[in-house]
Enzyme design. Sequence first.
Site, short mmCIF file in Angstrom:
data_model
loop_
_atom_site.label_atom_id
_atom_site.label_comp_id
_atom_site.label_asym_id
_atom_site.label_seq_id
_atom_site.Cartn_x
_atom_site.Cartn_y
_atom_site.Cartn_z
N ARG A 52 4.30 -3.97 7.19
CA ARG A 52 5.75 -3.90 7.40
C ARG A 52 6.39 -4.88 6.42
NH1 ARG A 52 5.89 -8.68 7.79
NH2 ARG A 52 8.07 -8.51 8.37
N ALA A 54 10.02 -4.85 3.85
CA ALA A 54 10.50 -3.84 2.92
C ALA A 54 9.62 -3.64 1.66
CB ALA A 54 11.95 -4.16 2.54
N ARG A 89 9.84 5.10 8.19
CA ARG A 89 10.74 4.00 8.52
C ARG A 89 12.03 4.17 7.71
NH1 ARG A 89 8.72 -1.74 9.55
NH2 ARG A 89 10.59 -1.60 10.83
N ASP A 241 16.28 -5.67 3.96
CA ASP A 241 15.61 -4.36 3.93
C ASP A 241 16.38 -3.36 3.09
OD1 ASP A 241 14.74 -5.70 6.65
OD2 ASP A 241 13.19 -4.30 5.98
#
Length: 361
Positions: A52, A54, A89, A241
């Site tokens: 996880r 970005a 995502r 992000d």
Amino acid sequence: MNIDGVPYRTIWRASDGAVSIIDQTRLPHEFAVTSLTSLDDAVRAIRDMQVRGAPLIGAAAAFGLGLAMAADSSTDALDAAMHALLRTRPTAVNLRWALERVGERLRQCPPDRREAAAFAEAEQLCEEDIRSNHAIGAHGLGLIRAAWESKGETVNILTHCNAGWLATVDWGTALAPVYAANEAGIPVHVWVDETRPRNQGASLTAWELAHQGIAHTVIVDNVGGHLMQHGRVDLVLVGSDRTTACGDVCNKIGTYLKALAARDNDVPFYVALPSSTIDWELDAGRAIPIEERSALEVSRVVGLTPAGERVAVSVTPPESPVANFAFDVTPARLVTGLITERGVCEASRDGLARLFGEVRR
Ligand code: MRU
């Protein structure tokens, strides 16, 4: 970064052709390396947050295309793989950025060269991520050094979520300047927001800092404002992000409240990001898709029992509805500056244009 003297990245191609990752769902209690051998593995790893952050999501998607091409290098398979990875995502724009970059390269290759080309591009993307984050560290170091010189004692930095090396291929974004300051001998102490619901601060940022020997204290998410009122935070450093072309910053849920508290207390609020996190197609942060995750992440807490068993316990009444928004947007006006690989700039269209004029829409 080194773990017990062994240098690691968060993702790499192993000698057997599989893709190795550090499984972040097992930290901080267990350091486990897992192999991804198929597109499905890569999709699951991103969706379930074994990887996880970005920049790392982007790198994992690039390797995922390599794994997909190893099984079927047709154009239909490429389209299907890009679609499957893109859906995992929605908020971090690095995912789309990496898929478009690798996908474009693969479309120019005959099918029999696509597997090699995808892995080569994924490796290249990783090298660039490391270089960018190292440069972010050098630019952010200047801000920490200035705080140290004016204060003459330990610089207290508050961070949210995990924007350290685990969120990237190496070095991290928001924590890269902290690592650089530590290497430069500047005394730093980090306030680590636990970052509910998944606790990336308490489990990942704290683990990283502990392994690097950097002074830190884990706090619950609502403490930051109190600390700022009492002069105990010199600067806030967070990651991103997705940052819009006008400098609005989307980051882990709760970041906006830290920015409000920072503004109210005249504490500088900086966002560190590689340019792969800038969405040049969007101006307003309101247009960023905000990921909504499983209610179980809020209604249950996962931890270790004294006997060392990993368990999930409920913390809400079973009949209570739960909402789980994973990100929020901090408007550019609350951001003191953006720390990028090309330097520090104002969070505005002009500020970004000054550093990235040639890539603007
Ligand atoms: O949901 P996550 O853990 O992927 O969210 C990560 C963050 O919000 C980080 O702060 C962000 O990716 C910045 S990254 C280096």
